[in-house]
Design an enzyme around this catalytic site. Structure first.
Site, PDB file in Angstrom:
ATOM      1  N   ARG A   1    -112.680  31.407 -56.988  1.00 54.03           N
ATOM      2  CA  ARG A   1    -112.563  32.520 -57.376  1.00 54.03           C
ATOM      3  C   ARG A   1    -111.050  33.124 -57.969  1.00 54.03           C
ATOM      4  NH1 ARG A   1    -116.545  35.093 -59.846  1.00 54.03           N
ATOM      5  NH2 ARG A   1    -117.480  34.558 -57.760  1.00 54.03           N
TER       6      ARG A   1
ATOM      7  N   CYS B   1    -129.949  30.389 -78.642  1.00 55.40           N
ATOM      8  CA  CYS B   1    -131.757  31.297 -79.266  1.00 55.40           C
ATOM      9  C   CYS B   1    -132.173  31.513 -78.068  1.00 55.40           C
ATOM     10  CB  CYS B   1    -132.486  30.094 -79.586  1.00 55.40           C
ATOM     11  SG  CYS B   1    -132.264  30.101 -81.132  1.00 55.40           S
TER      12      CYS B   1
ATOM     13  N   TYR C   1    -115.738  28.841 -61.982  1.00 54.95           N
ATOM     14  CA  TYR C   1    -117.692  29.106 -62.787  1.00 54.95           C
ATOM     15  C   TYR C   1    -117.461  29.423 -64.700  1.00 54.95           C
ATOM     16  CZ  TYR C   1    -116.968  29.775 -57.874  1.00 54.95           C
ATOM     17  OH  TYR C   1    -116.893  29.824 -56.999  1.00 54.95           O
TER      18      TYR C   1
HETATM   19  N1  LYS Z   1    -121.164  31.372 -59.493  1.00 54.15           N
HETATM   20  C1  LYS Z   1    -120.374  32.057 -59.419  1.00 54.15           C
HETATM   21  C2  LYS Z   1    -119.585  33.463 -59.914  1.00 54.15           C
HETATM   22  O1  LYS Z   1    -119.452  33.034 -60.870  1.00 54.15           O
HETATM   23  C3  LYS Z   1    -120.144  32.131 -57.953  1.00 54.15           C
HETATM   24  C4  LYS Z   1    -120.529  31.160 -57.020  1.00 54.15           C
HETATM   25  C5  LYS Z   1    -120.075  30.961 -55.484  1.00 54.15           C
HETATM   26  C6  LYS Z   1    -120.410  30.088 -55.001  1.00 54.15           C
HETATM   27  N2  LYS Z   1    -120.973  30.480 -53.733  1.00 54.15           N
HETATM   28  O2  LYS Z   1    -119.551  34.390 -59.834  1.00 54.15           O
END
Ligand code: LYS
Length: 417
Positions: free
Chosen positions: A277, A345, A373
């Site tokens: 992230r 929907c 993500y």
């Molecule tokens: N998919 C998650 C998000 O959008 C985070 C998952 C992290 C993976 N361990 O925040």
């Protein structure tokens, strides 16, 4: 810091106007900034400078091969959780010797594939998996480098769905049992014990839980040392948060400085980071067009052409991501608090709620922090072809994944004879 900015009341990705991208490629679309990926990657490598290190980008955050290729060219390693992600790294020209394989359910087939590509290390999540890796490696006549993922039982103070380092979470091996598991790893054939790793959760905005976990892991490293077990690397996972809203996560340099301070007596212990992230989120936006405005007594809705199938985070985690106008209006259009909702929907289909916006139907909106993500969690729910992905590099914009076609929706499906 990222490379999305306004110029003359128009949102730009680097040097390209987002409105021009939308016009040319349609909406919804993901727009990434190459420079931002590079900048965020370097924030980690610069921060770790002075200590042996490897930054393994977490592929799950954004696995487009163009993204992986941009990072591979900078020398990145990769943190993967499946055979598919490893195949993407290979396709993108990544160095498999810099790949760490995380995840609780690696299959024999995946283990064999990873061994064939000589990955750096398996992050082992259970005793059963340790035995499986040993068996597979032995069968194919290879040695598997392994690290034990310990669960330090530290509360990361994050959303319960993305917390991973508590003893009630499915991840890792209870740190109290780790010493015994290392002994076992030594006794099993075809294994080379090289590291230890932990990952306590995602979107962490405070360095304290990392440091608390690190203290526990360093105590384990000492215990192992006195039993003659020397580790080559320490993988502190990922999870560093990003500013979606008013969060103030530590900068990678502040975070790494605190970590390095703890490693002062371990100058040769390679430090592995697994940021996903922190590298990708603010390197991307999701661009969507307003189809309809729907005022009611209770609410103002802005109904847009992107839905939860394109961007699941708000629905899944009640995640807040900023939504901004691509061309903010100054023509007297009234500001209302809008729920920005998609066409799917489901009542849970929204990108944001109660957002003060001065907008009209046909306007373009950008959801910020969508580079991580976003596309990777997208689906075809409601038979919606997935969005195009575009990458801006300076004054050029490239299609890095075409918008899916209608035919692609039923690809592989078949009628009964
Ligand atoms: N998919 C998650 C998000 O959008 C985070 C998952 C992290 C993976 N361990 O925040």
């Amino acid at each position: 810091m990222d490379f999305f900015h306004y110029k003359d009341q128009q949102l730009f990705a680097e040097e390209v106007a987002v409105a021009d991208i939308a016009k040319q490629y349609g909406t919804p679309c993901y727009v990434y900034s190459r420079k931002t990926f590079e900048r965020h990657y370097h924030a980690f490598t610069d921060a770790a400078d002075g200590h042996p290190h490897l930054v393994c980008y977490a592929v799950k955050a954004n696995s487009n091969i163009a993204v992986l290729n941009v990072l591979a060219k900078l020398g990145a390693g990769f943190d993967i959780v499946s055979k598919g992600e490893l195949a993407r790294v290979i396709e993108a020209g990544g160095d498999t010797c810099k790949v760490v394989f995380s995840g609780v359910a690696k299959t024999s087939d995946e283990i064999e594939f990873a061994l064939a590509h000589n990955i750096k290390c398996f992050n082992v999540e259970s005793v059963a998996e340790l035995k499986r890796i040993s068996q597979v490696a032995h069968r194919v006549n290879k040695t598997a480098r392994i690290s034990i993922r310990v669960n330090p039982d530290i509360d990361a103070n994050t959303h319960p769905y993305i917390s991973t380092g508590l003893k009630e979470n499915k991840f890792g091996i209870d740190i109290k049992q780790a010493f015994d598991v290392y002994q076992l790893a030594y006794a099993l054939p075809a294994l080379d014990v090289v590291g230890v790793d932990f990952h306590i959760g995602s979107q962490l905005t405070d360095v304290e839980p990392f440091l608390a976990a690190l203290d526990k892991v360093l105590a384990l490293i000492e215990q192992l040392k006195s039993a003659g077990i020397e580790l080559h690397h320490l993988d502190i996972g990922g999870g560093l948060g990003v500013p979606y809203d008013s969060e103030k996560p530590p900068h990678p340099s502040a975070y790494a400085a605190e970590v390095k301070a703890k490693l002062i007596n371990y100058p040769h212990l390679e430090l592995v980071f697994e940021p996903g992230r922190a590298i990708a989120a603010n390197a991307g936006i999701l661009v969507t067009q307003i189809e309809y405005l729907k005022p009611s007594q209770e609410k103002h809705f802005a109904i847009v052409d992107a839905g939860m199938n394109d961007m699941l985070r708000p629905s899944l985690y009640q995640a807040w991501q900023n939504i901004i106008a691509v061309a903010p209006r100054d023509d007297g259009t009234p500001t209302h608090n809008y729920d920005v909702v998609g066409p799917v929907c489901e009542t849970g289909d929204f990108l944001g709620k109660d957002r003060p916006l001065a907008i009209q139907a046909g306007d373009l909106l950008a959801q910020r922090s969508a580079g991580a993500y976003g596309f990777t969690m997208s689906s075809n729910y409601n038979s919606r072809p997935r969005a195009a992905e575009l990458m801006v590099d300076g004054d050029q914009c490239y299609v890095v994944r075409q918008r899916e076609t209608l035919q692609s929706l039923w690809q592989g499906e078949q009628l009964l004879p």
